[in-house]
Design a protein around this motif. Sequence first.
Motif, PDB file in Angstrom:
ATOM      1  N   PHE A  83     -42.669   2.595  16.086  1.00  0.00           N
ATOM      2  CA  PHE A  83     -41.924   2.071  17.240  1.00  0.00           C
ATOM      3  C   PHE A  83     -42.900   1.584  18.295  1.00  0.00           C
ATOM      4  CE2 PHE A  83     -39.068   5.267  15.454  1.00  0.00           C
ATOM      5  CZ  PHE A  83     -37.852   4.601  15.438  1.00  0.00           C
ATOM      6  N   GLN A  84     -42.516   0.536  19.004  1.00  0.00           N
ATOM      7  CA  GLN A  84     -43.282   0.042  20.144  1.00  0.00           C
ATOM      8  C   GLN A  84     -42.418   0.128  21.384  1.00  0.00           C
ATOM      9  OE1 GLN A  84     -44.586  -3.911  19.273  1.00  0.00           O
ATOM     10  NE2 GLN A  84     -46.040  -3.259  17.725  1.00  0.00           N
ATOM     11  N   ASN A  85     -43.063   0.131  22.546  1.00  0.00           N
ATOM     12  CA  ASN A  85     -42.375   0.152  23.835  1.00  0.00           C
ATOM     13  C   ASN A  85     -41.420   1.335  23.965  1.00  0.00           C
ATOM     14  OD1 ASN A  85     -43.663  -2.292  24.501  1.00  0.00           O
ATOM     15  ND2 ASN A  85     -42.093  -3.415  23.372  1.00  0.00           N
ATOM     16  N   VAL A  86     -41.904   2.512  23.592  1.00  0.00           N
ATOM     17  CA  VAL A  86     -41.098   3.725  23.646  1.00  0.00           C
ATOM     18  C   VAL A  86     -41.143   4.301  25.054  1.00  0.00           C
ATOM     19  CG1 VAL A  86     -41.008   6.121  22.861  1.00  0.00           C
ATOM     20  CG2 VAL A  86     -41.442   4.293  21.231  1.00  0.00           C
ATOM     21  N   THR A  87     -39.989   4.629  25.577  1.00  0.00           N
ATOM     22  CA  THR A  87     -39.915   5.404  26.818  1.00  0.00           C
ATOM     23  C   THR A  87     -38.876   6.492  26.607  1.00  0.00           C
ATOM     24  OG1 THR A  87     -38.280   3.883  27.749  1.00  0.00           O
ATOM     25  CG2 THR A  87     -40.572   3.531  28.387  1.00  0.00           C
ATOM     26  N   ILE A  88     -39.228   7.705  27.014  1.00  0.00           N
ATOM     27  CA  ILE A  88     -38.303   8.821  26.943  1.00  0.00           C
ATOM     28  C   ILE A  88     -38.083   9.274  28.375  1.00  0.00           C
ATOM     29  CG2 ILE A  88     -37.932  11.159  26.079  1.00  0.00           C
ATOM     30  CD1 ILE A  88     -39.742  10.431  23.705  1.00  0.00           C
ATOM     31  N   GLU A  89     -36.877   9.074  28.877  1.00  0.00           N
ATOM     32  CA  GLU A  89     -36.599   9.302  30.297  1.00  0.00           C
ATOM     33  C   GLU A  89     -36.589  10.778  30.669  1.00  0.00           C
ATOM     34  OE1 GLU A  89     -36.427   7.070  32.716  1.00  0.00           O
ATOM     35  OE2 GLU A  89     -36.917   5.573  31.218  1.00  0.00           O
ATOM     36  N   ASN A  90     -36.153  11.621  29.772  1.00  0.00           N
ATOM     37  CA  ASN A  90     -36.169  13.049  30.061  1.00  0.00           C
ATOM     38  C   ASN A  90     -36.731  13.767  28.851  1.00  0.00           C
ATOM     39  OD1 ASN A  90     -34.067  13.330  28.141  1.00  0.00           O
ATOM     40  ND2 ASN A  90     -32.543  12.866  29.699  1.00  0.00           N
ATOM     41  N   LYS A  91     -36.612  15.060  28.799  1.00  0.00           N
ATOM     42  CA  LYS A  91     -37.246  15.788  27.701  1.00  0.00           C
ATOM     43  C   LYS A  91     -36.457  15.738  26.401  1.00  0.00           C
ATOM     44  CE  LYS A  91     -35.351  20.174  29.283  1.00  0.00           C
ATOM     45  NZ  LYS A  91     -35.650  21.526  29.677  1.00  0.00           N
ATOM     46  N   TYR A  92     -35.320  15.056  26.375  1.00  0.00           N
ATOM     47  CA  TYR A  92     -34.503  15.005  25.173  1.00  0.00           C
ATOM     48  C   TYR A  92     -34.541  13.625  24.523  1.00  0.00           C
ATOM     49  CZ  TYR A  92     -32.693  19.309  27.091  1.00  0.00           C
ATOM     50  OH  TYR A  92     -32.599  20.575  27.601  1.00  0.00           O
ATOM     51  N   ALA A  93     -34.743  13.610  23.229  1.00  0.00           N
ATOM     52  CA  ALA A  93     -34.606  12.404  22.424  1.00  0.00           C
ATOM     53  C   ALA A  93     -33.806  12.827  21.198  1.00  0.00           C
ATOM     54  CB  ALA A  93     -35.960  11.838  22.031  1.00  0.00           C
ATOM     55  N   TYR A  94     -33.060  11.912  20.641  1.00  0.00           N
ATOM     56  CA  TYR A  94     -32.159  12.240  19.544  1.00  0.00           C
ATOM     57  C   TYR A  94     -32.548  11.448  18.306  1.00  0.00           C
ATOM     58  CZ  TYR A  94     -29.658  14.109  23.489  1.00  0.00           C
ATOM     59  OH  TYR A  94     -29.333  14.809  24.619  1.00  0.00           O
ATOM     60  N   PHE A  95     -32.668  12.142  17.177  1.00  0.00           N
ATOM     61  CA  PHE A  95     -33.076  11.517  15.921  1.00  0.00           C
ATOM     62  C   PHE A  95     -32.064  11.841  14.839  1.00  0.00           C
ATOM     63  CE2 PHE A  95     -36.929  12.016  18.302  1.00  0.00           C
ATOM     64  CZ  PHE A  95     -37.632  10.855  18.050  1.00  0.00           C
ATOM     65  N   LEU A  96     -31.872  10.889  13.946  1.00  0.00           N
ATOM     66  CA  LEU A  96     -31.039  11.100  12.768  1.00  0.00           C
ATOM     67  C   LEU A  96     -31.687  10.370  11.608  1.00  0.00           C
ATOM     68  CD1 LEU A  96     -28.427  11.889  11.220  1.00  0.00           C
ATOM     69  CD2 LEU A  96     -27.488   9.706  11.988  1.00  0.00           C
ATOM     70  N   VAL A  97     -31.909  11.072  10.513  1.00  0.00           N
ATOM     71  CA  VAL A  97     -32.352  10.435   9.283  1.00  0.00           C
ATOM     72  C   VAL A  97     -31.246  10.671   8.267  1.00  0.00           C
ATOM     73  CG1 VAL A  97     -34.048  10.373   7.424  1.00  0.00           C
ATOM     74  CG2 VAL A  97     -34.787  10.800   9.769  1.00  0.00           C
ATOM     75  N   ASN A  98     -30.664   9.593   7.780  1.00  0.00           N
ATOM     76  CA  ASN A  98     -29.682   9.755   6.727  1.00  0.00           C
ATOM     77  C   ASN A  98     -30.001   8.775   5.619  1.00  0.00           C
ATOM     78  OD1 ASN A  98     -28.699   7.258   7.438  1.00  0.00           O
ATOM     79  ND2 ASN A  98     -26.802   8.022   8.344  1.00  0.00           N
TER      80      ASN A  98
END
Length: 146
Positions: free
Chosen positions: A68-83
């Motif tokens: 990924f490029q240009n990643v910003t995480i605004e708070n301490k939570y990020a959500y991921f799903l691999v299906n």
Amino acid sequence: AGMNGTAIENFVCVIFNVSFMNCTWHVGRTATEDTQYFLYWRPSKKEDVTECQNYIKDNCGRHTGCQFQNVTIENKYAYFLVNGSRSGQNIHISDYIIVEKLTPPLNVTVNCTEASHRCSIWWQPPRTSHVKKSSCFKYEIVIENK
């Protein structure tokens, strides 16, 4: 849910140079060559889910990571799903880890006075993708006589 042994293993995302993120994983123990994985993420609850646009593939063409490029995480939570699927059967995901490799502190300044045999050192915190408080950082200084 999903078939046993199809879940990815060792899912890790590393953020580096402030805005780049590599996520990698190992295919499930029982994953066959026709198993395919798809990574979706959103950096906060407010944003839409986005699928990976730049997959890393193994010799069988299975997705084993994403860049990924240009990643910003605004708070301490990020959500991921691999299906994904294997011969039309669902797979599932387990735990994940996110690590940020920090850049060195910025604008390091050293001022030494020969008369007092003392040095003062100043710096600014490193740039990060999501940490806003400078009090979150601890520093270690190594002084070498040359």
